[in-house]
Motif scaffolding. Structure first.
Motif, mmCIF file in Angstrom:
data_model
loop_
_atom_site.group_PDB
_atom_site.id
_atom_site.type_symbol
_atom_site.label_atom_id
_atom_site.label_comp_id
_atom_site.label_asym_id
_atom_site.label_seq_id
_atom_site.Cartn_x
_atom_site.Cartn_y
_atom_site.Cartn_z
ATOM 1 N N GLY A 1 3.451 -17.143 4.019
ATOM 2 C CA GLY A 1 4.457 -17.229 3.222
ATOM 3 C C GLY A 1 4.318 -16.449 2.083
ATOM 4 O O GLY A 1 3.156 -16.027 1.647
ATOM 5 N N GLY A 2 5.508 -15.679 1.361
ATOM 6 C CA GLY A 2 5.446 -15.124 0.249
ATOM 7 C C GLY A 2 5.159 -13.707 0.616
ATOM 8 O O GLY A 2 4.785 -12.915 -0.355
ATOM 9 N N MET A 3 5.408 -13.069 1.815
ATOM 10 C CA MET A 3 5.304 -11.690 2.215
ATOM 11 C C MET A 3 6.375 -10.963 1.485
ATOM 12 O O MET A 3 6.002 -9.595 1.062
ATOM 13 C CB MET A 3 5.577 -11.629 3.776
ATOM 14 C CG MET A 3 4.998 -10.256 4.083
ATOM 15 S SD MET A 3 3.262 -10.224 3.963
ATOM 16 C CE MET A 3 2.848 -8.319 4.252
ATOM 17 N N GLU A 4 7.334 -11.289 0.908
ATOM 18 C CA GLU A 4 8.208 -10.606 0.018
ATOM 19 C C GLU A 4 7.770 -10.457 -1.381
ATOM 20 O O GLU A 4 8.000 -9.281 -1.796
ATOM 21 C CB GLU A 4 9.669 -11.449 -0.026
ATOM 22 C CG GLU A 4 9.451 -12.517 -0.751
ATOM 23 C CD GLU A 4 9.154 -13.878 -0.245
ATOM 24 O OE1 GLU A 4 9.038 -14.891 -0.789
ATOM 25 O OE2 GLU A 4 8.734 -13.705 1.155
ATOM 26 N N THR A 5 6.793 -11.267 -1.875
ATOM 27 C CA THR A 5 5.979 -10.977 -2.951
ATOM 28 C C THR A 5 5.203 -9.748 -2.731
ATOM 29 O O THR A 5 4.803 -8.894 -3.549
ATOM 30 C CB THR A 5 5.329 -12.270 -3.560
ATOM 31 O OG1 THR A 5 6.286 -13.144 -3.704
ATOM 32 C CG2 THR A 5 4.708 -12.002 -4.695
ATOM 33 N N VAL A 6 4.405 -9.985 -1.628
ATOM 34 C CA VAL A 6 3.481 -8.729 -1.436
ATOM 35 C C VAL A 6 4.211 -7.269 -1.134
ATOM 36 O O VAL A 6 3.788 -6.530 -1.735
ATOM 37 C CB VAL A 6 2.640 -9.092 -0.031
ATOM 38 C CG1 VAL A 6 1.788 -7.927 0.566
ATOM 39 C CG2 VAL A 6 2.028 -10.428 0.064
ATOM 40 N N ALA A 7 5.576 -7.436 -0.466
ATOM 41 C CA ALA A 7 6.271 -6.299 -0.424
ATOM 42 C C ALA A 7 6.623 -5.724 -1.928
ATOM 43 O O ALA A 7 6.576 -4.362 -1.894
ATOM 44 C CB ALA A 7 7.405 -6.460 0.455
ATOM 45 N N ALA A 8 6.884 -6.546 -2.672
ATOM 46 C CA ALA A 8 7.403 -6.012 -4.069
ATOM 47 C C ALA A 8 6.121 -5.573 -4.918
ATOM 48 O O ALA A 8 6.395 -4.475 -5.623
ATOM 49 C CB ALA A 8 7.872 -7.370 -4.836
ATOM 50 N N ILE A 9 4.890 -6.160 -4.557
ATOM 51 C CA ILE A 9 3.925 -5.581 -5.272
ATOM 52 C C ILE A 9 3.437 -4.312 -4.842
ATOM 53 O O ILE A 9 3.151 -3.372 -5.688
ATOM 54 C CB ILE A 9 2.834 -6.601 -5.337
ATOM 55 C CG1 ILE A 9 3.102 -7.975 -6.240
ATOM 56 C CG2 ILE A 9 1.358 -6.147 -5.931
ATOM 57 C CD1 ILE A 9 1.988 -9.040 -5.740
ATOM 58 N N ALA A 10 3.631 -4.191 -3.680
ATOM 59 C CA ALA A 10 3.395 -2.990 -2.893
ATOM 60 C C ALA A 10 4.326 -1.636 -3.515
ATOM 61 O O ALA A 10 3.660 -0.663 -3.545
ATOM 62 C CB ALA A 10 3.508 -2.841 -1.240
ATOM 63 N N LYS A 11 5.202 -2.068 -3.924
ATOM 64 C CA LYS A 11 6.297 -1.057 -4.448
ATOM 65 C C LYS A 11 5.835 -0.348 -5.846
ATOM 66 O O LYS A 11 6.449 0.722 -6.461
ATOM 67 C CB LYS A 11 7.735 -1.316 -4.354
ATOM 68 C CG LYS A 11 8.177 -1.664 -2.890
ATOM 69 C CD LYS A 11 9.733 -2.216 -2.923
ATOM 70 C CE LYS A 11 10.235 -2.316 -1.465
ATOM 71 N NZ LYS A 11 11.403 -2.709 -1.301
ATOM 72 N N ILE A 12 5.157 -1.253 -6.706
ATOM 73 C CA ILE A 12 4.726 -1.083 -7.941
ATOM 74 C C ILE A 12 3.981 0.555 -7.927
ATOM 75 O O ILE A 12 3.117 0.849 -7.149
ATOM 76 C CB ILE A 12 3.626 -2.007 -8.694
ATOM 77 C CG1 ILE A 12 4.482 -3.131 -8.696
ATOM 78 C CG2 ILE A 12 3.173 -1.402 -9.843
ATOM 79 C CD1 ILE A 12 3.712 -4.512 -9.195
ATOM 80 N N PRO A 13 4.421 1.458 -8.806
ATOM 81 C CA PRO A 13 3.787 2.751 -8.899
ATOM 82 C C PRO A 13 2.397 2.741 -9.377
ATOM 83 O O PRO A 13 2.046 1.821 -10.056
ATOM 84 C CB PRO A 13 4.557 3.401 -9.758
ATOM 85 C CG PRO A 13 5.902 2.671 -9.940
ATOM 86 C CD PRO A 13 5.434 1.300 -9.769
ATOM 87 N N THR A 14 1.349 3.698 -8.869
ATOM 88 C CA THR A 14 0.021 3.517 -9.173
ATOM 89 C C THR A 14 -0.234 5.065 -10.149
ATOM 90 O O THR A 14 0.302 5.980 -9.997
ATOM 91 C CB THR A 14 -0.898 3.655 -8.172
ATOM 92 O OG1 THR A 14 -0.389 4.868 -7.197
ATOM 93 C CG2 THR A 14 -0.620 2.527 -7.295
ATOM 94 N N VAL A 15 -1.250 4.537 -10.755
ATOM 95 C CA VAL A 15 -1.881 5.746 -11.743
ATOM 96 C C VAL A 15 -3.351 5.852 -11.520
ATOM 97 O O VAL A 15 -3.997 5.182 -10.806
ATOM 98 C CB VAL A 15 -1.744 5.488 -13.445
ATOM 99 C CG1 VAL A 15 0.152 5.622 -13.487
ATOM 100 C CG2 VAL A 15 -2.031 4.287 -13.685
ATOM 101 N N ALA A 16 -3.935 6.849 -12.103
ATOM 102 C CA ALA A 16 -5.400 7.335 -11.841
ATOM 103 C C ALA A 16 -6.199 6.179 -12.569
ATOM 104 O O ALA A 16 -5.813 5.730 -13.708
ATOM 105 C CB ALA A 16 -5.693 8.496 -12.136
ATOM 106 N N ASN A 17 -7.042 5.650 -11.822
ATOM 107 C CA ASN A 17 -8.040 4.873 -12.770
ATOM 108 C C ASN A 17 -9.247 5.552 -13.258
ATOM 109 O O ASN A 17 -9.242 6.739 -13.365
ATOM 110 C CB ASN A 17 -8.608 3.784 -11.511
ATOM 111 C CG ASN A 17 -9.637 4.461 -10.244
ATOM 112 O OD1 ASN A 17 -9.652 5.691 -10.267
ATOM 113 N ND2 ASN A 17 -9.783 3.631 -9.429
ATOM 114 N N ASP A 18 -10.533 4.856 -13.487
ATOM 115 C CA ASP A 18 -11.287 5.289 -14.599
ATOM 116 C C ASP A 18 -11.976 6.528 -13.587
ATOM 117 O O ASP A 18 -12.616 7.362 -14.080
ATOM 118 C CB ASP A 18 -12.398 4.581 -14.808
ATOM 119 C CG ASP A 18 -11.682 3.862 -16.014
ATOM 120 O OD1 ASP A 18 -10.792 3.751 -16.553
ATOM 121 O OD2 ASP A 18 -12.284 2.425 -16.357
ATOM 122 N N ALA A 19 -12.022 6.316 -12.209
ATOM 123 C CA ALA A 19 -12.745 7.266 -11.487
ATOM 124 C C ALA A 19 -11.752 8.425 -10.955
ATOM 125 O O ALA A 19 -12.416 9.206 -10.157
ATOM 126 C CB ALA A 19 -13.164 6.403 -10.102
#
Length: 298
Positions: free
Chosen positions: A240-258
């Motif tokens: 349940g809540g796979m739509e939330t997972v899909a929404a989070i997956a669309k968030i842009p990413t940036v470089a981490n400390d590594a």
């Protein structure tokens, strides 16, 4: 005329004969009883062996391990050498559910709660690990600190560094097997693609190094099959809540400390994680979960 001594000897002889006859009779009865007991014991052993082979002595309790029997082992981790670890004790080693499933509810600030069915049969220790930590509020107000290039959301590290977790680890269990290499196209007709080892909706633990799993887990938002040996033990699947997972997956990413471009540009907060009671029938009773915050409705 028979003398008195002869008569006494005759009477004594007759008495001895009677005693010997009674003794022989007792010995025959004893041998018969022993033979009967031996036959009965042999029959009992045969019947018990057949019953054992047929599973008659298997426990009817399919939801927990036998009392006093260790199912899981927890390996201590050194919090002095890794300051990102958080000491909340260790889960029990007995009384671990080993059949059926139990629901885990992940409430974030990004939408409806994500409900996961934990696999108690194939991953009892991984499920016990998550249930224990959830009961300690270990995940409350933590973040999902990565959206991986493999197509998964990585959560469960209070430090947000990828190095955090509890002061114990659990070994790998339920890691999928790598697919058998396909023969060359000229040697065999083409086959349909193999099923992904980590289908969309799979929830798996992740450790650093692999095999030292603690609190961190992956939620796959797309199918994934690694090129090398699989490393992530599967603990459950999203129900349940796979739509939330899909929404989070669309968030842009940036470089981490590594320098890896996997850090979500928008902070993903895990407000709480709760785990419900085990169910051997497949009908789970989900724990009550807090309502999503106002920010999740925007």
């Amino acid at each position: 005329m028979v003398s008195s001594k002869d008569r006494q000897r005759k009477l004594a002889r007759e008495k001895l004969d009677r005693q010997l006859a009674r003794r022989a009779a007792r010995q025959r009865r004893r041998r018969q009883i022993q033979a009967g007991l031996g036959a009965a014991a042999a029959l009992i052993l045969i019947v018990a062996g057949v019953a054992w082979l047929g599973g008659a002595f298997d426990s009817d309790d399919t939801t927990t391990d036998a009392a006093g029997s260790d199912v899981c082992a927890w390996t201590p981790q050194n919090a002095e050498t890794n300051k990102n670890l958080k000491d909340v004790g260790e889960p029990p080693t007995t009384g671990i559910p080993t059949a059926g499933s139990r629901p885990m509810t992940i409430t974030t600030d990004k939408g409806a709660p994500i409900v996961v069915s934990l696999d108690l049969a194939d991953a009892p220790c991984s499920a016990a690990d998550l249930a224990y930590l959830a009961g300690k509020q270990f995940y409350d107000n933590t973040t999902c600190h990565e959206i991986t290039t493999e197509g998964a959301i990585r959560c469960g590290d209070p430090s947000g560094t990828g190095q955090g977790g509890p002061t114990y680890s659990v070994y790998n269990e339920n890691v999928p097997l790598a697919p058998t290499p396909e023969p060359s196209a000229s040697a065999a007709p083409s086959k349909p693609p193999a099923a992904p080892l980590y289908p969309k909706g799979t929830v798996a633990l992740i450790g650093d190094p692999p095999g030292s799993n603690g609190s961190q887990f992956l939620i796959f938002f797309k199918d994934f099959t690694p090129k090398g040996e699989p490393q992530y033990p599967i603990v459950g699947r999203v129900t349940g809540g796979m739509e939330t997972v899909a929404a989070i997956a669309k968030i842009p990413t940036v470089a981490n400390d590594a320098g890896d471009k996997v850090k979500p540009k928008d902070k993903i907060t895990v407000q709480s994680v709760t785990v419900g009671e085990p169910s051997a029938t497949g009908t789970e009773t989900a724990p009550s979960a807090p309502a999503p915050s106002a920010s999740s409705q925007s």
